[in-house]
Design a protein around this motif. Structure first.
Motif, PDB file in Angstrom:
ATOM      1  N   PHE A 233       0.790  -1.221   0.043  1.00  0.00           N
ATOM      2  CA  PHE A 233       0.042   0.121   0.067  1.00  0.00           C
ATOM      3  C   PHE A 233       0.783   1.498   0.014  1.00  0.00           C
ATOM      4  O   PHE A 233       0.234   2.424  -0.498  1.00  0.00           O
ATOM      5  CB  PHE A 233      -1.147   0.081   0.993  1.00  0.00           C
ATOM      6  N   THR A 236       1.315   1.812  -3.670  1.00  0.00           N
ATOM      7  CA  THR A 236       0.274   2.539  -4.167  1.00  0.00           C
ATOM      8  C   THR A 236       0.106   3.893  -3.903  1.00  0.00           C
ATOM      9  O   THR A 236      -0.123   4.673  -4.720  1.00  0.00           O
ATOM     10  CB  THR A 236      -1.033   1.767  -3.478  1.00  0.00           C
ATOM     11  N   LYS A 240       0.152   7.012  -6.416  1.00  0.00           N
ATOM     12  CA  LYS A 240      -0.727   8.063  -6.593  1.00  0.00           C
ATOM     13  C   LYS A 240      -0.226   9.565  -6.922  1.00  0.00           C
ATOM     14  O   LYS A 240      -0.839  10.341  -7.125  1.00  0.00           O
ATOM     15  CB  LYS A 240      -1.611   8.255  -5.129  1.00  0.00           C
ATOM     16  N   ARG A 250       1.129   9.666   6.480  1.00  0.00           N
ATOM     17  CA  ARG A 250      -0.311   9.409   6.554  1.00  0.00           C
ATOM     18  C   ARG A 250      -0.595   7.716   6.138  1.00  0.00           C
ATOM     19  O   ARG A 250      -1.462   7.311   6.814  1.00  0.00           O
ATOM     20  CB  ARG A 250      -1.110  10.113   5.219  1.00  0.00           C
ATOM     21  N   HIS A 251       0.488   7.232   5.459  1.00  0.00           N
ATOM     22  CA  HIS A 251       0.198   5.841   5.214  1.00  0.00           C
ATOM     23  C   HIS A 251       1.416   5.264   6.016  1.00  0.00           C
ATOM     24  O   HIS A 251       0.845   3.988   6.611  1.00  0.00           O
ATOM     25  CB  HIS A 251       0.632   5.636   3.734  1.00  0.00           C
ATOM     26  N   PRO A 330      -9.783  -0.685  11.350  1.00  0.00           N
ATOM     27  CA  PRO A 330     -11.029  -1.133  11.122  1.00  0.00           C
ATOM     28  C   PRO A 330     -11.421  -2.745  10.815  1.00  0.00           C
ATOM     29  O   PRO A 330     -12.427  -3.084  10.752  1.00  0.00           O
ATOM     30  CB  PRO A 330     -11.435  -0.386   9.644  1.00  0.00           C
TER      31      PRO A 330
ATOM     32  N   MET C 126      -3.895  -1.912  -1.139  1.00  0.00           N
ATOM     33  CA  MET C 126      -4.841  -0.659  -0.534  1.00  0.00           C
ATOM     34  C   MET C 126      -4.577  -0.579   0.819  1.00  0.00           C
ATOM     35  O   MET C 126      -4.422  -1.373   1.620  1.00  0.00           O
ATOM     36  CB  MET C 126      -6.428  -0.811  -0.775  1.00  0.00           C
ATOM     37  N   HIS C 127      -4.487   0.732   1.623  1.00  0.00           N
ATOM     38  CA  HIS C 127      -4.191   1.064   2.872  1.00  0.00           C
ATOM     39  C   HIS C 127      -5.277   0.157   3.748  1.00  0.00           C
ATOM     40  O   HIS C 127      -6.401   0.729   3.438  1.00  0.00           O
ATOM     41  CB  HIS C 127      -4.041   2.512   3.187  1.00  0.00           C
ATOM     42  N   TYR C 130      -7.957   2.734   5.744  1.00  0.00           N
ATOM     43  CA  TYR C 130      -8.742   3.948   5.391  1.00  0.00           C
ATOM     44  C   TYR C 130      -9.837   3.771   4.365  1.00  0.00           C
ATOM     45  O   TYR C 130      -9.441   2.696   3.644  1.00  0.00           O
ATOM     46  CB  TYR C 130      -7.886   4.885   4.289  1.00  0.00           C
ATOM     47  N   GLN C 135      -9.355   6.813  -0.122  1.00  0.00           N
ATOM     48  CA  GLN C 135      -8.130   6.646  -0.866  1.00  0.00           C
ATOM     49  C   GLN C 135      -8.299   7.035  -2.146  1.00  0.00           C
ATOM     50  O   GLN C 135      -7.310   7.656  -2.867  1.00  0.00           O
ATOM     51  CB  GLN C 135      -7.792   4.982  -0.682  1.00  0.00           C
ATOM     52  N   ILE C 136      -9.586   7.138  -2.699  1.00  0.00           N
ATOM     53  CA  ILE C 136      -9.940   7.466  -4.036  1.00  0.00           C
ATOM     54  C   ILE C 136      -9.927   9.328  -3.952  1.00  0.00           C
ATOM     55  O   ILE C 136      -8.881   9.933  -4.810  1.00  0.00           O
ATOM     56  CB  ILE C 136     -11.095   7.192  -4.536  1.00  0.00           C
ATOM     57  N   GLU C 138      -8.290  10.915  -1.959  1.00  0.00           N
ATOM     58  CA  GLU C 138      -6.844  11.378  -1.756  1.00  0.00           C
ATOM     59  C   GLU C 138      -5.976  11.180  -3.353  1.00  0.00           C
ATOM     60  O   GLU C 138      -5.292  12.257  -3.391  1.00  0.00           O
ATOM     61  CB  GLU C 138      -5.988  10.338  -0.722  1.00  0.00           C
ATOM     62  N   ALA C 139      -6.117  10.040  -3.839  1.00  0.00           N
ATOM     63  CA  ALA C 139      -5.612  10.181  -5.237  1.00  0.00           C
ATOM     64  C   ALA C 139      -6.193  11.397  -6.265  1.00  0.00           C
ATOM     65  O   ALA C 139      -5.055  12.018  -6.925  1.00  0.00           O
ATOM     66  CB  ALA C 139      -5.947   8.955  -5.716  1.00  0.00           C
ATOM     67  N   MET C 187      -9.764  -0.422  -7.296  1.00  0.00           N
ATOM     68  CA  MET C 187      -8.295  -0.095  -7.501  1.00  0.00           C
ATOM     69  C   MET C 187      -8.298   0.634  -8.708  1.00  0.00           C
ATOM     70  O   MET C 187      -7.654   1.534  -9.051  1.00  0.00           O
ATOM     71  CB  MET C 187      -7.707  -1.484  -7.431  1.00  0.00           C
ATOM     72  N   MET C 190      -9.554   3.925  -8.545  1.00  0.00           N
ATOM     73  CA  MET C 190      -8.490   4.799  -8.088  1.00  0.00           C
ATOM     74  C   MET C 190      -7.627   5.158  -9.002  1.00  0.00           C
ATOM     75  O   MET C 190      -7.056   6.436  -9.246  1.00  0.00           O
ATOM     76  CB  MET C 190      -7.934   4.143  -6.842  1.00  0.00           C
TER      77      MET C 190
END
Lengths: 335, 582, 363
Positions: A233, A236, A240, A250-251, A330, C126-127, C130, C135-136, C138-139, C187, C190
């Motif tokens: 991630f 990923t 972005k 943040r990640h 979560p 994917m994180h 979140y 996440q989308i 953010e992108a 994904m 995103m």
């Protein structure tokens, strides 16, 4: 959620009962089994060359003449329902939660505990903020530049921090910062009295304690970050087009911090039960100091009181950690 | 044994050594105070001054048993409590043995004995007032004695000599249970200024007994038993402004104290702060900074000691004084083969006292002892029954005695307190000496809190475990031969547990001499008897005196009127310490 | 990869250093990683081009350098703790901009906007903490200065577009609450949120089951048509290639061994390794229990790449050319047809013979 908390609370009560029973057994049942008589115990609380009548009187007053299970029962009952104590000319009612009176000083335990909690709390909270911030920052930087000069230096310092005993760092801090360069105060001042003075006096203790813990947290953060920064991630996030700073905080950090919360909560809970050595070295009138006193005097009510309080803090910390973890991750469900 | 604070001092070894190393460069020069020289306070009053004002701070590494004058047994509390609780008699502030002199405090003059020392009458001064302005009467003194000695179920921490010596003392249940208006009938108060004590036997040192804080007046109406410690009504020059159990007490001037009624107290500082549970290292630092007095009076920590004795400038601020205590090893008369005097004498000759002294911390921590009574106790007479060259022991003589005892080797155990490292070291040194003559002793360690109640003080335990030798320290409740010797040599004191007579000596002659001495009015004759008892105990080889305990006190530069007194184990007399700091 | 034959040289392109006509052009790309054991030559001189609206599939075994190539285009392998040591040369031209020598921050700004990437395992990619929507969003917001609300609307729109039911609800779900296929759709949403002109998909269907695979491929194809983007799809699965590719590039040991149109590579493959891949491809339309030419042996070490033809230790025809040529001389990529290239020492005659006589009948 509500039922989860209720169940946990119930389990905590059972746990606390077990803790008190074990503490009671260690300090009173075991010596009894090893042949100590109630007379010998009572004698510890009498000045000198007591007569038989003296011993009998003290025994009766402290309730030591009762069978052990009755003594334990009275203690538990006192916590729930309060108890009445013989002061001499009068009796005093000690409202629930009544942790009894010290055998040695005849002081009520509960007011002692409540008056000491702020001290221990001040110590723990200040140190916790310091060690969490410094530990995490150092850990992150080390993880981002593994095997760099910074990494090697700080991990070396961290190792030293874990290895050095509080007796050493604490005493050194006192020597340097309250005597050699008297920057900091020597006597604890409550926050409510003078916040500046409060922080000023506690600062060396915070730093000494934080050195010990931040070392652990730096290592924890470093290994957590190293692992997290290799996660898919993170790739990923970079794909972005996020700035590296945001990728890290943040990640990366967000994921690496979650397990640290668990350790942090437990450490804080344990510490609130009394930072025995730190309080001794820095002469802070906290829970830990009271515990040491109780153990030195073989004084059951304070020992039980502190144990129970410490256990309570740990239990609460545990519960909070679990709730926090669920909030932070979560994927975790409370059930 | 009036307890010394020694037991509670925690060792924080490695760090303190480092601290001393670090502070070598520390130069404390510029405070302008001229040093009076080493041991100055054992010879006179240092920094004598009548300057008023300021705050005097006492610090203590532990907590005292109680601030309640009727519920304490510690020498330093006897010393300190006089600031807010005036006993009938007290000790004259003065250096060394001068401090052993009894002077009237609440009383107008010393007690008047009658009936061969069985009745003692005191007149208290007129115009005495409590902090609230109410008058102090002799009835309050009677009440104070009753609550402190007879209500043992709640106020159990002080000594109970009055219970032992007063007529009907055994039967009286104390003022909390016995609500009769007359209380203990053998203490009479014919008027508000007179108090008469009727004893069950002659007791010529009764003035010493009424010098304990237990005779300091307590108003019955204000007595709350256990809780009295939180609201002590002062009869002295200071009163409590605040009392924070286990943490701190603050004393301020008592306006209702009248200097005309008090020849001793001067009321110099405005405020007296007593801080408790202060780390021992911190206390040393504060004392050296001139900011505090070590309340316990047990002297500086090992590291500080090393630092100050090696620096002439710092050493000039120290007092190396006797602490009214004997460090010794009791030989258990009830554990074979030490029931035979020759075997006991073999031990006397075998012990190399120099090695023990070294283990205890060297000459700073004590002079080599050859008598039961230390030099700062009234009745001390110089003697050395088992003299050996250089006090290093004499293996030949020891073996001779062993032979006379019919033994070539002895196998036994030696008990010591596990939480007192110096005692362990001393015992280890003794074991080495004994081994050279064929006495093989093994070390057995027990916690000091239960040393008397559960271990060494239980005769059946000693026999079962074959513990023939006991490491021991003793300080007197009052500084006379009787006060010192009775508890450790009188055969009647032996009980099933909690014994302090660890020799388990029950010698008719010694018992009788002790009784005779205490009934003897003439001081010289009485003190002579103590010397004889001492000699007899040594002839019987009841114990091996090791060292006369000494403490190394550091004089805080900012404080005035410092004088080390034998009355309180070498502590500074706390009555009139003032400060030059504002 | 069109009109390669027009402009001379082996690669048929403008000279190095000049912007190519193609939308994406990679020239002589080398990506080497120094390690304690030696230099890992993950990509060692790779060139290709992709036009907008076209799909290039890069195939090869794991370790052949295909993923490194994709990361190199994205500029991702230079980031992180290990990125410092990477040695990279050659040129990557994207829409007229050269990326290898470009400022890292400039490349960052292109990432996600002009070029986006879909990863193999959407669960780990994917994180976990979140929501999908977050996440989308953010992108989107990295490259668009819009409010969260606007970005969220865009996210819902994208989720809807990739076929996620009830997107306004699912937008608040976490990755672990999605099924594998839905996760991959998210994904893709995103990746496409910024309308990138180049989409790189690294094994996008490998983690999915067969029916979902087809759906995802359909989706990528549809989206490509809609947005007109260039797609580089990395896979080891020739079935996927057949499904979606316009052009195919076969990688072996960090180099290209064959490339051409999908028809060329499937109908007239010119390299024994390609034959092997074709032979090991499961085919639903044939019942061939026997795998004709499974590629025997292990993929080559990228530190000590075999001399000569890197494939020679595994090649059943390595002894056909005369002398030691297969073991000593590295075969260069040669044009074997219009836009069809192969790097093999076998003579064209041998290749045609072996293919038509030995291989093709058994497929």
């Amino acid at each position: 959620m509500i039922s989860y908390i209720l169940r946990r609370t119930f389990a905590a009560v059972i746990l606390l009962l077990v803790v008190t029973a074990v503490t009671f057994a260690i300090f009173f049942l075991l010596p009894r089994l090893a042949g100590q008589t109630a007379d010998q115990l009572a004698q510890q609380y009498i000045g000198k060359s007591p007569t038989k009548a003296d011993i009998a009187a003290v025994k009766q007053n402290l309730g030591l003449d009762e069978p052990l299970y009755a003594q334990y029962w009275h203690f538990i009952k006192g916590i729930v329902a309060g108890a009445t104590y013989n002061l001499g000319p009068t009796t005093a009612h000690c409202d629930a939660p009544c942790f009894g009176y010290s055998f040695k000083t005849h002081e009520a335990v509960w007011p002692q505990l409540t008056s000491r909690i702020p001290v221990t709390f001040s110590l723990a909270a200040g140190a916790a903020v310091l060690w969490l911030v410094s530990g995490v920052v150092i850990g992150v930087i080390s993880a981002l530049k593994p095997r760099s000069f910074f990494d090697r230096t700080f991990m070396g310092v961290a190792l030293a921090g874990v290895s050095l005993p509080m007796f050493f760092t604490g005493s050194l801090a006192i020597l340097l910062f309250t005597y050699q360069w008297p920057i900091f105060g020597r006597t604890y001042v409550p926050f409510t009295e003078n916040p500046a003075q409060w922080a000023n006096t506690l600062f060396p203790a915070w730093c000494s304690l934080a050195l010990l813990y931040s070392a652990i947290y730096a290592r924890l953060t470093r290994s957590g970050m190293l692992e997290t920064m290799n996660e898919d991630f993170i790739r990923t996030a970079r794909a972005k087009g996020l700035r590296e700073r945001n990728v890290v905080t943040r990640h990366g950090l967000r994921a690496a911090l979650t397990p640290i919360i668990t350790v942090f909560g437990m450490d804080l809970g344990l510490l609130l039960g009394g930072a025995v050595i730190t309080e001794t070295v820095f002469s802070l009138p906290g829970i830990g100091q009271y515990a040491v006193q109780g153990i030195t005097d073989n004084d059951l009510p304070p020992i039980l009181g502190v144990t129970l309080l410490a256990a309570l803090f740990v239990v609460i910390a545990n519960l909070l950690v679990d709730l926090l973890y669920a909030a932070a991750d979560p994927r975790v469900r409370l059930s | 044994m009036r307890r010394s604070a020694l037991a509670a001092v925690a060792a924080i070894g490695s760090a303190s050594l480092l601290l001393s190393a670090c502070s070598k460069a520390d130069d404390n020069g510029g405070d302008g105070n001229k040093s009076a020289g080493a041991n100055a306070a054992t010879k006179g009053v240092v920094n004598a001054s009548t300057q008023k004002g300021g705050t005097v701070t006492y610090e203590y590494s532990d907590v005292p048993d109680s601030f309640d004058p009727g519920n304490t047994y510690y020498a330093y509390m006897y010393n300190l409590s006089r600031l807010y609780a005036r006993p009938l008699m007290t000790f004259q502030p003065g250096p060394g043995e001068e401090g052993n002199k009894l002077v009237p405090d609440l009383a107008e003059k010393a007690g008047e004995p009658s009936d061969g020392g069985k009745t003692w009458t005191y007149k208290i001064r007129s115009g005495l007032k409590y902090q609230d302005g109410t008058a102090i009467t002799s009835k309050d003194v009677k009440y104070a004695v009753e609550r402190s000695n007879f209500a043992r179920d709640v106020l159990s921490l002080g000594p109970n000599y009055f219970q032992q010596f007063m007529q009907g003392g055994k039967a009286y249940k104390g003022p909390y249970k016995d609500k009769s208006p007359e209380g203990l009938k053998s203490i009479e108060t014919p008027d508000d200024t007179t108090i008469v004590f009727k004893l069950n036997r002659p007791f010529q040192e009764f003035d010493y007994l009424v010098a304990t804080p237990q005779t300091a007046p307590v108003p019955q109406a204000k007595d709350t038993g256990i809780d009295y410690v939180k609201s002590i009504v002062s009869s002295g020059s200071y009163k409590f402004q605040s009392y924070d159990e286990g943490k701190q007490a603050v004393l301020v001037k008592n306006e209702n104290w009248d200097p005309k009624t008090d020849p001793l107290r001067k009321q110099y500082p405005d405020k007296i702060v007593v801080k408790l549970k202060v780390n021992a290292e911190t206390i040393d630092q504060d004392v050296q900074a001139g900011d505090a007095i070590d309340l316990g009076g047990t002297g500086v920590q090992a590291a500080t000691q090393a630092k100050v004795v090696n620096d002439a400038k710092l050493k000039a601020n120290t007092d190396n004084t006797y602490g009214g205590r004997l460090v010794y090893m009791a030989i258990n008369n009830q554990v074979a083969p030490f029931d035979k005097v020759e075997c006991r004498k073999a031990v006397e000759y075998a012990v190399d006292k120099v090695s023990v002294q070294t283990a205890e911390g060297g000459p700073i921590r004590g002079d080599i002892a050859t008598t039961v009574l230390p030099p700062d106790i009234t009745g001390y007479a110089k003697a050395d029954v088992y003299a050996t060259t250089g006090n290093k022991g004499d293996a030949a003589k020891a073996k001779e005695q062993l032979k006379a005892c019919g033994k070539t080797t002895i196998s036994t155990n030696i008990s010591a307190r596990s939480d007192r490292p110096q005692e362990i070291d001393a015992a280890t040194a003794i074991i080495a000496s004994l081994k050279k003559v064929g006495i093989n002793a093994s070390l057995k360690q027990y916690p000091s809190g239960k040393y008397f109640t559960d271990y060494a003080g239980v005769p059946t335990f000693d026999k079962k475990q074959n513990i023939g030798l006991h490491m021991m320290q003793w300080g007197a409740d009052w500084n006379s031969g009787y006060g010192f010797l009775q508890q450790i040599l009188h055969g009647d004191a032996i009980g099933a547990s909690g014994n302090t007579n660890l020799s388990y000596l029950n010698d008719k002659q010694i018992n009788e001499m002790l009784e005779k001495a205490i009934a003897t009015e003439d001081d010289t004759t009485r003190n002579g008897l103590y010397g004889q008892i001492d000699k007899r105990a040594m002839d019987l080889a009841a114990l091996v005196p090791l060292t006369y305990f000494k403490v190394l006190l550091y004089r805080p530069s900012g404080y005035t009127n410092l004088v080390s007194t034998s009355a309180f184990s070498g502590q500074y007399d706390y009555l009139n310490i003032g400060t030059t700091k504002k | 990869m069109t009109e390669l034959s027009k402009t001379g040289a082996a690669l048929g392109e403008p000279a190095p250093g000049n912007a190519p006509d193609a939308f994406l052009a990679v020239r002589d790309l080398k990506v080497h990683f120094p390690t304690d054991d030696g230099l890992v030559k993950s990509v060692d001189g790779l060139s290709f081009q992709v036009e907008k609206g076209k799909t290039l599939c890069i195939v090869g075994e794991s370790g052949s350098g295909k993923s490194v190539t994709s990361l190199a285009i994205m500029g991702l392998h230079r980031l992180g703790a290990r990125g410092k040591n990477v040695q990279m040369s050659g040129e990557i031209w994207l829409d007229g901009k050269e990326l290898v020598s470009a400022d890292p921050d400039e490349v960052r700004r292109l990432r996600g906007r002009e070029m986006a990437m879909i990863f193999q395992d959407p669960l780990s990619a994917m994180h976990p903490y979140y929501t999908i929507g977050n996440q989308i969003v953010e992108a989107y917001r990295v490259h668009h200065d819009v409010s969260k609300k606007v970005a969220r609307k865009r996210a819902v729109e994208m989720l809807d577009r990739v076929g996620i039911p009830e997107p306004d609800k699912r937008v608040d779900g976490y990755p672990h609450e999605f099924s594998g296929g839905m996760r991959q759709r998210a994904m893709i949403a995103m990746a496409l949120v910024n309308n990138p002109e180049l989409l790189i998909a690294d094994e996008p269907t490998t983690a999915l089951d067969v029916t979902v695979q087809a759906q995802i491929l359909d989706l990528i194809r549809d989206l490509q048509k809609e947005f007109g983007s260039a797609v580089v799809l990395i896979t080891h699965d020739l079935g996927v290639v057949a499904e979606i590719a316009d052009d195919v590039l076969v990688m072996y040991g960090g180099r290209c061994v064959e490339r051409g149109s999908v028809d060329d590579v499937f109908e007239r493959p010119q390299h024994p390794y390609t034959w092997g891949l074709l032979g090991s491809m499961p085919r639903i339309d044939r019942e061939t229990s026997e795998r004709l030419i499974p590629v025997k042996g292990q993929p080559p070490s990228l530190i000590n790449v075999p001399s000569g033809c890197a494939f020679h230790p595994r090649c059943p025809y390595a002894d056909i050319p005369k002398g030691d040529v297969t073991r000593t001389v590295r075969p260069e990529l040669q044009q074997v047809g219009g836009g069809h290239y192969s790097a093999c020492h076998l003579s064209p005659e041998d290749r045609t013979r072996i293919w038509t006589e030995e291989i093709a009948p058994k497929l």
